[in-house]
Design a protein around this motif. Structure first.
Motif, mmCIF file in Angstrom:
data_model
loop_
_atom_site.group_PDB
_atom_site.id
_atom_site.type_symbol
_atom_site.label_atom_id
_atom_site.label_comp_id
_atom_site.label_asym_id
_atom_site.label_seq_id
_atom_site.Cartn_x
_atom_site.Cartn_y
_atom_site.Cartn_z
ATOM 1 N N GLU A 248 36.277 40.984 26.408
ATOM 2 C CA GLU A 248 37.514 41.769 26.521
ATOM 3 C C GLU A 248 37.319 43.167 25.928
ATOM 4 N N LEU A 249 36.623 43.253 24.804
ATOM 5 C CA LEU A 249 36.404 44.552 24.168
ATOM 6 C C LEU A 249 35.369 45.372 24.938
ATOM 7 N N LEU A 250 34.395 44.718 25.505
ATOM 8 C CA LEU A 250 33.401 45.443 26.306
ATOM 9 C C LEU A 250 34.037 46.083 27.530
ATOM 10 N N VAL A 251 34.998 45.393 28.135
ATOM 11 C CA VAL A 251 35.719 45.979 29.269
ATOM 12 C C VAL A 251 36.461 47.232 28.813
ATOM 13 N N ARG A 252 37.117 47.154 27.658
ATOM 14 C CA ARG A 252 37.819 48.331 27.124
ATOM 15 C C ARG A 252 36.848 49.474 26.876
ATOM 16 N N ILE B 96 33.602 43.581 33.544
ATOM 17 C CA ILE B 96 33.558 45.046 33.496
ATOM 18 C C ILE B 96 33.777 45.622 34.888
ATOM 19 N N ARG B 97 33.159 44.991 35.899
ATOM 20 C CA ARG B 97 33.356 45.477 37.270
ATOM 21 C C ARG B 97 34.839 45.421 37.651
ATOM 22 N N GLU B 98 35.481 44.319 37.315
ATOM 23 C CA GLU B 98 36.909 44.173 37.613
ATOM 24 C C GLU B 98 37.727 45.203 36.837
ATOM 25 N N GLY B 99 37.376 45.420 35.575
ATOM 26 C CA GLY B 99 38.099 46.393 34.767
ATOM 27 C C GLY B 99 37.942 47.810 35.282
ATOM 28 N N LEU B 100 36.734 48.164 35.685
ATOM 29 C CA LEU B 100 36.509 49.499 36.242
ATOM 30 C C LEU B 100 37.276 49.676 37.547
ATOM 31 N N GLY C 236 39.888 48.101 38.606
ATOM 32 C CA GLY C 236 41.326 48.082 38.398
ATOM 33 C C GLY C 236 41.874 49.348 37.762
ATOM 34 N N ASN C 237 40.981 50.168 37.207
ATOM 35 C CA ASN C 237 41.414 51.423 36.578
ATOM 36 C C ASN C 237 40.973 52.657 37.367
ATOM 37 N N GLY C 238 40.651 52.451 38.636
ATOM 38 C CA GLY C 238 40.354 53.581 39.504
ATOM 39 C C GLY C 238 38.914 54.047 39.474
ATOM 40 N N PHE C 239 37.987 53.197 38.983
ATOM 41 C CA PHE C 239 36.586 53.596 38.889
ATOM 42 C C PHE C 239 35.693 52.701 39.750
ATOM 43 N N SER C 240 36.174 52.367 40.927
ATOM 44 C CA SER C 240 35.390 51.496 41.808
ATOM 45 C C SER C 240 34.106 52.171 42.280
ATOM 46 N N HIS C 241 34.054 53.509 42.180
ATOM 47 C CA HIS C 241 32.872 54.255 42.595
ATOM 48 C C HIS C 241 31.773 54.241 41.538
ATOM 49 N N LEU C 242 32.082 53.821 40.327
ATOM 50 C CA LEU C 242 31.160 53.949 39.206
ATOM 51 C C LEU C 242 30.133 52.813 39.216
#
Length: 326
Positions: free
Chosen positions: A145-149, A175-179, A181-187
């Motif tokens: 959870e903290l790594l996603v943050r 992390i992929r899901e977190g990115l 979901g926060n608008g960073f699907s390109h990263l």
């Protein structure tokens, strides 16, 4: 029948012919340079166990990145040295943390340089482990959870790629899901897919002040005796959405690099770690070998084994020598 004798030396007789038939090559564009970032200004603090490597304040890191870019090194990976450490490594996922500050400054100065961030908590925790301690061991799911943050915070700061190095189960998918979901699907995400519990990390732990204060990391980093497990770890990270796979360390695990190259089509990175770098440097300083030649030979072995990308503290020196002799 002398005329039928095979003579491989014919292709070694002239330097230009040797170059023409060379099977493996190294160029500055193959490298990612690791940088240690600390608070303050105008700081370049040499790391005793890693000759030629220093802790850098953000302003000096920007200068270093400019030099690397001009030498043809296309990417850096950043490791943070916080002012404050605590049980959960909170500066790692603080939007005003040292890495977030560095990413913003480097990207403003050098937008074309690829800035990768290490996603882990060991540099930021007061106990030196890679996550949250529960009942004497690192708790997997709380840590994830903290790594996603942390990854999302790095992305908000402008990172071009994130690289989770913690070896928690399921962290790549989270992390992929977190990115996403926060608008960073390109990263893109470069996973430390196969990270062994190695004795070769010692100088890094000096540099990052991340030596565990108790126990070891054997419950989450891989057993050096295992090879088949490496294929399992890599396959899981591919399924979870990794874009690049990494093996760490590199030279003691050339067989693993080769096996991953045969079994997976994703780009493959290898980390020529601090201990590998330091022992060649030390031998060179003692006059026991030609450090530049030995370092280049070591890095060629990593590329020859199948790595597309090499993370190495020697990247800048290699690029300087490459420019000089090319």
């Amino acid at each position: 029948m002398d005329h039928l004798l095979r003579r491989p030396r014919r292709l070694r007789h002239h330097s230009t012919i040797r170059s023409l038939v060379r099977e493996t090559s190294l160029v500055p564009a193959d490298f990612i340079m690791p940088l240690f970032i600390c608070h303050g200004k105008e700081i370049r603090m040499p790391i005793g166990s890693m000759p030629g490597v220093s802790r850098l304040s953000v302003d000096v890191a920007v200068q270093e990145c400019r030099e690397l870019w001009e030498l043809g090194v296309p990417a850096v990976i950043l490791f943070g040295i916080p002012d404050h450490k605590d049980a959960t490594g909170s500066e790692g996922y603080d939007d005003n943390g040292i890495i977030q500050q560095a990413v913003r400054a480097i990207k403003e100065a050098l937008p074309q340089l690829i800035v990768i961030t290490d996603v882990c908590l060991c540099e930021y925790t007061d106990h030196g482990h890679c996550g949250v301690i529960v009942n004497g061991d690192v708790d997997n799911d709380t840590t994830v959870e903290l790594l996603v943050r942390e990854a999302v915070s790095h992305a908000r700061a402008g990172a071009d790629m994130v690289a989770p190095s913690d070896m928690m189960d399921g962290r790549v998918g989270a992390i992929r899901e977190g990115l996403d979901g926060n608008g960073f699907s390109h990263l893109p995400l470069m996973s430390y897919a196969v990270k062994y519990c190695s004795a070769f990390y010692g100088p890094f732990r000096d540099a990052a002040d991340s030596t565990p204060q108790f126990g070891d990391r054997k419950t989450y980093q891989m057993d050096p005796a295992n090879a088949r497990e490496a294929m399992v770890e890599a396959a899981l990270d591919v399924e979870e959405g990794a874009d690049i796979l990494m093996v760490k360390p590199a030279m003691p695990y050339l067989d693993i690099i080769s096996q991953l190259r045969e079994n997976f089509s994703l780009p493959l990175a290898a980390y020529h770690v601090s201990g590998e770098y330091a022992m060649i440097k030390a031998a060179g300083q003692n006059g026991w070998l030609d450090a530049d030649a030995a370092m280049t030979e070591a890095l060629l072995s990593i590329k020859r084994a199948g790595a597309d990308i090499i993370l190495s503290y020697y990247a800048k020196e290699f690029a300087q020598n490459f420019r000089q002799y090319s």
